[in-house]
Design a protein around this motif. Structure first.
Motif, PDB file in Angstrom:
ATOM      1  N   ALA A 203      84.980  44.569  91.600  1.00  0.00           N
ATOM      2  CA  ALA A 203      85.872  43.605  90.941  1.00  0.00           C
ATOM      3  C   ALA A 203      85.098  42.843  89.873  1.00  0.00           C
ATOM      4  O   ALA A 203      83.951  42.449  90.078  1.00  0.00           O
ATOM      5  N   LYS A 204      85.729  42.653  88.734  1.00  0.00           N
ATOM      6  CA  LYS A 204      85.098  41.914  87.635  1.00  0.00           C
ATOM      7  C   LYS A 204      86.005  40.768  87.237  1.00  0.00           C
ATOM      8  O   LYS A 204      86.720  40.838  86.249  1.00  0.00           O
ATOM      9  N   ARG A 205      85.937  39.727  88.032  1.00  0.00           N
ATOM     10  CA  ARG A 205      86.786  38.565  87.767  1.00  0.00           C
ATOM     11  C   ARG A 205      86.070  37.594  86.828  1.00  0.00           C
ATOM     12  O   ARG A 205      84.841  37.500  86.809  1.00  0.00           O
ATOM     13  N   PRO A 206      86.847  36.853  86.040  1.00  0.00           N
ATOM     14  CA  PRO A 206      86.228  35.861  85.151  1.00  0.00           C
ATOM     15  C   PRO A 206      85.475  34.813  85.958  1.00  0.00           C
ATOM     16  O   PRO A 206      85.853  34.476  87.083  1.00  0.00           O
ATOM     17  N   VAL A 207      84.427  34.296  85.362  1.00  0.00           N
ATOM     18  CA  VAL A 207      83.554  33.324  86.018  1.00  0.00           C
ATOM     19  C   VAL A 207      83.602  32.020  85.238  1.00  0.00           C
ATOM     20  O   VAL A 207      83.584  32.010  84.008  1.00  0.00           O
ATOM     21  N   MET A 208      83.679  30.903  85.966  1.00  0.00           N
ATOM     22  CA  MET A 208      83.549  29.587  85.353  1.00  0.00           C
ATOM     23  C   MET A 208      82.389  28.860  86.018  1.00  0.00           C
ATOM     24  O   MET A 208      82.249  28.887  87.241  1.00  0.00           O
TER      25      MET A 208
ATOM     26  N   ALA B 277      70.222  28.114  86.363  1.00  0.00           N
ATOM     27  CA  ALA B 277      71.448  28.402  87.118  1.00  0.00           C
ATOM     28  C   ALA B 277      72.293  29.445  86.389  1.00  0.00           C
ATOM     29  O   ALA B 277      72.837  30.369  87.016  1.00  0.00           O
ATOM     30  N   LEU B 278      72.411  29.322  85.067  1.00  0.00           N
ATOM     31  CA  LEU B 278      73.166  30.319  84.287  1.00  0.00           C
ATOM     32  C   LEU B 278      72.491  31.684  84.343  1.00  0.00           C
ATOM     33  O   LEU B 278      73.162  32.724  84.410  1.00  0.00           O
ATOM     34  N   GLN B 279      71.176  31.701  84.340  1.00  0.00           N
ATOM     35  CA  GLN B 279      70.454  32.973  84.460  1.00  0.00           C
ATOM     36  C   GLN B 279      70.685  33.596  85.828  1.00  0.00           C
ATOM     37  O   GLN B 279      70.844  34.818  85.957  1.00  0.00           O
ATOM     38  N   TRP B 280      70.715  32.761  86.872  1.00  0.00           N
ATOM     39  CA  TRP B 280      71.011  33.256  88.226  1.00  0.00           C
ATOM     40  C   TRP B 280      72.403  33.867  88.263  1.00  0.00           C
ATOM     41  O   TRP B 280      72.623  34.935  88.850  1.00  0.00           O
TER      42      TRP B 280
ATOM     43  N   VAL C 148      81.376  28.383  80.501  1.00  0.00           N
ATOM     44  CA  VAL C 148      80.646  27.207  80.953  1.00  0.00           C
ATOM     45  C   VAL C 148      81.451  25.978  80.551  1.00  0.00           C
ATOM     46  O   VAL C 148      81.960  25.885  79.437  1.00  0.00           O
ATOM     47  N   PHE C 149      81.636  25.030  81.502  1.00  0.00           N
ATOM     48  CA  PHE C 149      82.402  23.829  81.193  1.00  0.00           C
ATOM     49  C   PHE C 149      81.820  22.630  81.910  1.00  0.00           C
ATOM     50  O   PHE C 149      81.209  22.741  82.968  1.00  0.00           O
ATOM     51  N   GLY C 150      81.989  21.458  81.300  1.00  0.00           N
ATOM     52  CA  GLY C 150      81.441  20.246  81.881  1.00  0.00           C
ATOM     53  C   GLY C 150      82.052  19.021  81.243  1.00  0.00           C
ATOM     54  O   GLY C 150      82.705  19.099  80.190  1.00  0.00           O
ATOM     55  N   GLU C 151      81.834  17.877  81.889  1.00  0.00           N
ATOM     56  CA  GLU C 151      82.432  16.616  81.445  1.00  0.00           C
ATOM     57  C   GLU C 151      81.367  15.549  81.274  1.00  0.00           C
ATOM     58  O   GLU C 151      80.428  15.471  82.063  1.00  0.00           O
ATOM     59  N   SER C 152      81.495  14.726  80.233  1.00  0.00           N
ATOM     60  CA  SER C 152      80.573  13.637  79.938  1.00  0.00           C
ATOM     61  C   SER C 152      79.163  14.199  79.755  1.00  0.00           C
ATOM     62  O   SER C 152      78.948  15.011  78.861  1.00  0.00           O
ATOM     63  N   ALA C 153      78.184  13.814  80.589  1.00  0.00           N
ATOM     64  CA  ALA C 153      76.862  14.423  80.466  1.00  0.00           C
ATOM     65  C   ALA C 153      76.951  15.930  80.640  1.00  0.00           C
ATOM     66  O   ALA C 153      76.175  16.683  80.042  1.00  0.00           O
ATOM     67  N   GLY C 154      77.913  16.386  81.446  1.00  0.00           N
ATOM     68  CA  GLY C 154      78.135  17.819  81.578  1.00  0.00           C
ATOM     69  C   GLY C 154      78.666  18.425  80.298  1.00  0.00           C
ATOM     70  O   GLY C 154      78.298  19.541  79.922  1.00  0.00           O
TER      71      GLY C 154
ATOM     72  N   ALA D 200      69.853  29.656  75.648  1.00  0.00           N
ATOM     73  CA  ALA D 200      71.100  29.956  76.367  1.00  0.00           C
ATOM     74  C   ALA D 200      71.803  31.194  75.818  1.00  0.00           C
ATOM     75  O   ALA D 200      72.871  31.569  76.315  1.00  0.00           O
ATOM     76  N   LYS D 201      71.236  31.815  74.830  1.00  0.00           N
ATOM     77  CA  LYS D 201      71.884  32.961  74.196  1.00  0.00           C
ATOM     78  C   LYS D 201      72.182  34.064  75.207  1.00  0.00           C
ATOM     79  O   LYS D 201      71.320  34.457  75.990  1.00  0.00           O
ATOM     80  N   GLY D 202      73.429  34.532  75.219  1.00  0.00           N
ATOM     81  CA  GLY D 202      73.829  35.628  76.078  1.00  0.00           C
ATOM     82  C   GLY D 202      74.198  35.245  77.493  1.00  0.00           C
ATOM     83  O   GLY D 202      74.563  36.112  78.294  1.00  0.00           O
ATOM     84  N   LEU D 203      74.149  33.950  77.824  1.00  0.00           N
ATOM     85  CA  LEU D 203      74.423  33.526  79.195  1.00  0.00           C
ATOM     86  C   LEU D 203      75.886  33.186  79.436  1.00  0.00           C
ATOM     87  O   LEU D 203      76.292  33.003  80.586  1.00  0.00           O
ATOM     88  N   PHE D 204      76.685  33.072  78.381  1.00  0.00           N
ATOM     89  CA  PHE D 204      78.109  32.741  78.552  1.00  0.00           C
ATOM     90  C   PHE D 204      78.869  33.263  77.342  1.00  0.00           C
ATOM     91  O   PHE D 204      78.279  33.559  76.287  1.00  0.00           O
TER      92      PHE D 204
END
Length: 532
Positions: A121-126, A194-197, A214-220, A233-237
């Motif tokens: 299965a290849k489901r989208p990842v967030m 974490a993104l590399q993992w 990849v998504f985040g709020e404020s500092a995220g 971060a190239k290629g990680l998302f």
């Protein structure tokens, strides 16, 4: 065989004496460090507390994240790992669910429970990055639970990253120790790790490593800007969502790691902190003494209420992870990933720290009277309301529009939003939608946030917002079936935004355009003045 083992396969391993009994009760994922058992509830398999890096303690304090150790048998994924060491902020709308500790580099995965029966299965990842001013926050708050995303076919990942002085700290001894390696922004390096993992392991949970949002709020959200602009971060998302992530210079400026003279720097903040603890040596002995300090002494009372201190720098321009003082400077220079982006803020975003009406209006100079009309159209004279409106426009709302305008010069689509829905139980308390209050709607965890005060209208608003986020992750276009179409933002052509308000999602011309135009004028004038 699929990397996600079925119950039958787990039982077979149990009979062979390879795993403990608990592993037979749920799906087991094979990842690079070993096997981890998930817990299934309401159609969702949750795997919590997975180490993605070694504990950053002792000699690993203030070092880039190192690989996590492998384990034998099957590790339980039933509980969160510790959130990162900090002094929690009283009254936080997203209170930590576990006690913080320095050993904190853990992540969590929520996946559809049927993934075990669907090999390949290849489901989208967030991948979620929490806020907290880079001094607070963690992945354990109930409003960050990823179950609703998993039920809608998305593999949701959240993780911890070091905050405060554990995550953002420079010192001459650290610079010397690092040599040519990255220094200072350890919290950002945790995020990248974490993104590399995820890239290496998410297929074990039925996720597609080539379809990561990849998504985040404020500092995220500011961290998402880092992901978009950092070459590391190239290629990680493949797409990004920025919620209240600003984009112009931070409220607390982003200093360089090193600066000569009296200019602020990360090193100077680190030296000042060390001096408070009687450590003056700038070499290996001083660094050893700093690493020997108890974790509580490194926190030293730091949180969002006390972060404006000369002994803490926050994120720094280090030349490796962060190369410019603001994301907008990078975008204006043509730098950054060309991927679909959603960007926006809340209707009552920002923080007003008090003062006078003259102080609020002073930045507008000769346009003072116009500013007052735009900030107080009803003539209430309410200083707190006027101050919040000005602060929100400067801090988050106008920067979101500025980011959208710059990114439309690229090939990938950009979608601008404003979240203005206020939970019905809070409409007598709030004049608008405060900073961070959109999060439980996006996650569809409003029950955890509002409990018995939750109304049918609140639940419907959450379902709608959540649907747009899910569809964007799946296709790169926030176009959920049965909900209003969302056209891409086009600078100078079609500058409509999606307004998530009391009437439901509506694509419209920005009702705050005049206010934001004036704020933009002030910001640009100040920038030109500062550059002379």
């Amino acid at each position: 065989m699929s990397k996600m083992l079925t119950r039958m396969a787990a039982v077979a391993l149990l009979l062979a004496g390879a795993v403990p009994a608990f592993a037979a009760d749920g799906p087991v994922a094979q990842i690079e460090q070993g096997r981890v058992a998930g817990v299934v509830s309401d159609g969702v398999a949750a795997f919590k507390g997975i180490p993605f890096a070694a504990p950053p303690v002792g000699p690993l304090r203030w070092r880039p994240p190192q690989p996590a150790a492998a384990w034998t048998g099957v590790r339980s994924g039933a509980d969160y790992g510790a959130d990162c060491m900090q002094k929690p902020l009283p009254g936080d709308a997203a209170p930590l669910g576990v006690a913080p500790a320095e050993d904190c580099l853990y992540l969590n995965v929520w996946a559809p429970a049927d993934t075990a029966t669907k090999p390949g299965a290849k489901r989208p990842v967030m991948v979620w990055i929490y806020g907290g001013g880079f001094v607070n926050g963690g992945s354990s708050p109930a409003v960050y639970d990823g179950s609703a995303f998993a039920r809608d076919g998305v593999v949701l990942v959240s993780f911890n990253y070091r905050v405060g002085r554990f995550g953002f700290f420079a010192h001459p001894a650290l610079v010397a120790e690092a040599g040519q390696g990255p220094v200072g922004n350890y919290g950002y390096l945790d995020q990248l790790a974490a993104l590399q993992w995820v890239k290496r392991n998410i297929a074990s949970f039925g996720g597609d490593p080539d379809n990561v949002t990849v998504f985040g709020e404020s500092a995220g959200g500011m961290s998402v800007h880092m992901m978009l602009t950092s070459p590391l971060a190239k290629g990680l998302f493949s797409r990004a969502i920025i919620q209240s992530g600003a984009g112009r210079d931070r409220l607390l400026p982003t200093p360089p790691v090193h600066a000569d003279g009296d200019a602020p720097s990360g090193e100077k903040a680190g030296v000042a902190y060390a001096a408070q603890h009687g450590i003056s040596d700038a070499g290996p002995a001083g660094l050893a003494a700093l690493r020997a300090l108890p974790a509580e002494a490194v926190v030293d009372g730091l949180n969002m209420a006390t972060m404006n201190t000369p002994t803490y720098s926050g994120p720094m321009v280090d030349g490796a992870v962060v190369r410019r003082s603001s994301p907008i400077a990078a975008y204006a220079a043509g730098e950054g990933a060309d991927v679909p982006v959603m960007v926006g803020a809340t209707g009552a975003d920002g923080f007003f720290f008090g003062g006078t009406l003259d102080g609020v209006l002073a930045p507008f100079g000769a346009d003072r009277d116009q500013a007052l009309k735009l900030l107080d159209p009803d003539g209430t004279g309410d200083l707190k309301l006027i101050g919040h409106r000005a602060a929100g426009a400067f801090m988050f709302i106008e920067p979101a529009r500025a980011v959208a305008r710059l990114l439309t010069a690229r090939a990938a689509p950009v979608y601008l939003f404003r979240y203005s829905y206020v939970a019905e139980s809070m409409r007598k308390e709030w004049w608008g939608t405060p900073h961070a209050t959109e999060i439980p709607f996006v996650f569809d965890t409003v029950k955890a946030r509002y409990g018995t005060a939750l109304t049918a209208a609140d639940a419907a608003a959450a379902k709608a917002a959540h649907a747009y986020w899910v569809e964007f992750a799946k296709t790169g276009k926030p176009e959920p079936k049965g909900l209003p179409a969302w056209a891409p933002f086009k600078a100078g052509q079609d500058e409509r935004l999606m307004e998530f308000g009391a009437s439901g999602p509506v694509l419209e011309a920005d009702p705050l355009k005049a206010r934001l135009d004036l704020v933009e004028k002030v910001v640009e004038q100040n920038g030109k003045t500062a550059s002379k």
